[in-house]
Design a protein around this motif. Structure first.
Motif, PDB file in Angstrom:
ATOM      1  N   ASP A 177       0.837  -1.205   0.000  1.00 31.83           N
ATOM      2  CA  ASP A 177       0.000   0.000   0.000  1.00 31.83           C
ATOM      3  C   ASP A 177       0.870   1.252   0.000  1.00 31.83           C
ATOM      4  OD1 ASP A 177      -2.310   1.461   0.140  1.00 31.83           O
ATOM      5  OD2 ASP A 177      -2.861   0.813   2.157  1.00 31.83           O
ATOM      6  N   ASP A 178       0.329   2.345  -0.513  1.00 27.35           N
ATOM      7  CA  ASP A 178       1.015   3.645  -0.515  1.00 27.35           C
ATOM      8  C   ASP A 178       2.410   3.517  -1.119  1.00 27.35           C
ATOM      9  OD1 ASP A 178      -1.232   4.354   0.902  1.00 27.35           O
ATOM     10  OD2 ASP A 178      -0.242   4.433   2.842  1.00 27.35           O
ATOM     11  N   PHE A 179       2.536   2.668  -2.135  1.00 28.51           N
ATOM     12  CA  PHE A 179       3.862   2.370  -2.679  1.00 28.51           C
ATOM     13  C   PHE A 179       4.528   3.650  -3.191  1.00 28.51           C
ATOM     14  CE2 PHE A 179       6.886   0.920  -5.940  1.00 28.51           C
ATOM     15  CZ  PHE A 179       7.652   0.078  -5.156  1.00 28.51           C
ATOM     16  N   ILE A 199      -0.083   2.177  -6.110  1.00 28.46           N
ATOM     17  CA  ILE A 199       0.581   3.477  -6.243  1.00 28.46           C
ATOM     18  C   ILE A 199      -0.143   4.510  -5.384  1.00 28.46           C
ATOM     19  CG2 ILE A 199       1.389   5.266  -7.830  1.00 28.46           C
ATOM     20  CD1 ILE A 199       1.146   3.251 -10.103  1.00 28.46           C
ATOM     21  N   ASP A 200       0.604   5.188  -4.542  1.00 29.46           N
ATOM     22  CA  ASP A 200      -0.001   6.135  -3.603  1.00 29.46           C
ATOM     23  C   ASP A 200      -0.717   7.271  -4.329  1.00 29.46           C
ATOM     24  OD1 ASP A 200      -0.271   6.854  -0.730  1.00 29.46           O
ATOM     25  OD2 ASP A 200       0.608   8.716  -1.474  1.00 29.46           O
ATOM     26  N   LYS A 201      -1.804   7.737  -3.684  1.00 26.25           N
ATOM     27  CA  LYS A 201      -2.603   8.784  -4.319  1.00 26.25           C
ATOM     28  C   LYS A 201      -1.868  10.109  -4.461  1.00 26.25           C
ATOM     29  CE  LYS A 201      -5.518   9.439  -0.170  1.00 26.25           C
ATOM     30  NZ  LYS A 201      -5.150   8.203   0.556  1.00 26.25           N
ATOM     31  N   SER A 202      -0.792  10.307  -3.700  1.00 25.86           N
ATOM     32  CA  SER A 202      -0.040  11.566  -3.841  1.00 25.86           C
ATOM     33  C   SER A 202       0.595  11.672  -5.234  1.00 25.86           C
ATOM     34  CB  SER A 202       1.032  11.663  -2.760  1.00 25.86           C
ATOM     35  OG  SER A 202       1.938  10.590  -2.847  1.00 25.86           O
ATOM     36  N   ALA A 233      -3.911   1.897  -9.012  1.00 27.77           N
ATOM     37  CA  ALA A 233      -3.725   3.328  -8.777  1.00 27.77           C
ATOM     38  C   ALA A 233      -4.822   3.787  -7.826  1.00 27.77           C
ATOM     39  CB  ALA A 233      -3.810   4.087 -10.091  1.00 27.77           C
ATOM     40  N   GLU A 234      -4.447   4.372  -6.702  1.00 23.80           N
ATOM     41  CA  GLU A 234      -5.456   4.855  -5.757  1.00 23.80           C
ATOM     42  C   GLU A 234      -5.607   6.371  -5.882  1.00 23.80           C
ATOM     43  OE1 GLU A 234      -4.271   3.814  -1.693  1.00 23.80           O
ATOM     44  OE2 GLU A 234      -3.025   5.589  -1.578  1.00 23.80           O
ATOM     45  N   GLY A 235      -6.763   6.878  -5.486  1.00 26.32           N
ATOM     46  CA  GLY A 235      -6.999   8.324  -5.569  1.00 26.32           C
ATOM     47  C   GLY A 235      -7.289   8.809  -6.979  1.00 26.32           C
TER      48      GLY A 235
HETATM   49 CA    CA Z   1      -2.682   6.083   2.741  1.00 28.04          CA
END
Ligand code: CA
Ligand code: C2E
Ligand code: CA
Ligand code: CA
Length: 277
Positions: A177-179, A199-202, A233-235
């Motif tokens: 998570d949050d890679f 892949i982190d949402k940032s 891909a998150e976010g």
């Molecule tokens: Ca997070």
């Protein structure tokens, strides 16, 4: 000047005391909330490049009696510092199995991603707990993905890897998570029984305009491909994000653009008439 120094020291201590009190109150309230069944699981769907829902992440919510929702960013740290994360994490795993069975009954075979805290993962009986739960519920383990953060890889790396293998032997899959936001030793990553990188949402937030984020996303997708890993891909919030990610057939997308975290009932209703393509 001396007097002011003393005053600010007093204010500082007062603030610290308030913080400690706030923390203790939060920990106590959370314990009571857990006993009173105020915790609930939401689901957020994950969508592949054909527009099909292939999975869902389970996200914990605390619904106060007055109807207000407390976000997990606030209470998970309190659960970790108080030790409540252990029963809470066990409850999350039971929920995952019950939710999977309910989804199966409604004709929806999708995988479920569960956030596993490092403290929970390091519990002595964690593997036995998972084995027993799988045997009792009959949920096929390969439908469950444990999301772990890079924080898990800092201490006791050999023990962590060996435990991951024990769980992988049961059929459990692992996602990082949050890679990209934490400490990832690529040599260790290759030794882990990984299934997926998330892949982190940032990074997603700044595509396609920011060249660095765009390059990172392309690179992580390429690396996942070479390592034979799935990539999520998150976010994913906008059509621009979707268009950018459409360059990669294999990327699974999760974010407000497609679906906001919701209770199981809403998700099942939603899945009946689903077409994200
Ligand atoms: Ca997070
Ligand atoms: P996370 O695992 O990184 O989860 C993703 C967070 O991004 C979720 O926040 C989700 O609601 C939010 N999100 C989803 N789509 C979008 C989007 O398009 N844009 C933006 N800006 N955000 C989006 P949430 O639900 O508040 O959870 C926060 C964190 O709490 C999670 O971060 C996870 O670390 C932790 N958490 C949640 N549930 C559990 C649990 O059952 N166990 C443990 N140990 N931790 C949990
Ligand atoms: Ca997660
Ligand atoms: Ca995440």
């Amino acid at each position: 000047a001396k007097a002011r120094g003393r005053d600010s020291a007093v204010i500082f201590n007062g603030e610290m005391l308030m913080q400690v009190q706030h923390k203790l109150t939060l920990e106590r309230d959370l314990g009571m909330a857990f006993d009173a069944r105020e915790l609930t699981m939401y689901l957020q769907l994950q969508i592949d490049q054909n527009g099909s829902a292939v999975g869902a992440e389970l996200l914990m919510r605390w619904r106060r009696p007055d109807g207000t929702m407390v976000r997990p960013d606030l209470f998970i740290p309190a659960a970790e510092s108080s030790g409540l994360i252990i029963p809470l994490g066990q409850w999350a795993l039971i929920q995952a199995c019950e939710i999977w069975l309910a989804l199966e009954r409604s004709g929806n075979l999708i995988h479920l991603s569960i956030n596993v805290s490092p403290l929970q993962f390091r519990q002595q009986n964690f593997v036995d707990y998972v084995r027993t739960l799988l045997a009792t519920t009959g949920v096929p383990p390969h439908y469950l993905i444990f999301e772990v953060t890079e924080g898990l890889f800092i201490d006791d790396i050999d023990q962590t890897i060996s435990r991951m293998h024990d769980l992988a032997k049961l059929g459990i899959r692992f996602s990082v998570d949050d890679f990209g936001t934490g400490y990832s030793n690529l040599t260790y990553l290759a030794k882990m029984p990984l299934y997926e990188l998330k892949i982190d949402k940032s990074f997603i937030r700044n595509i396609p305009n920011d060249p660095t984020s765009s390059a990172i996303v392309h690179s992580v997708v390429a690396m996942a491909g070479h390592l034979g890993l799935q990539v999520v891909a998150e976010g994913v919030e906008s059509i621009e994000h979707v268009h950018f990610l459409a360059q990669h057939d294999q990327v699974i997308m999760q974010g407000f653009h497609f679906h906001r975290p919701a209770p199981l009932y809403n998700v099942i209703t939603h899945l009946q008439g689903l077409d994200f393509a």
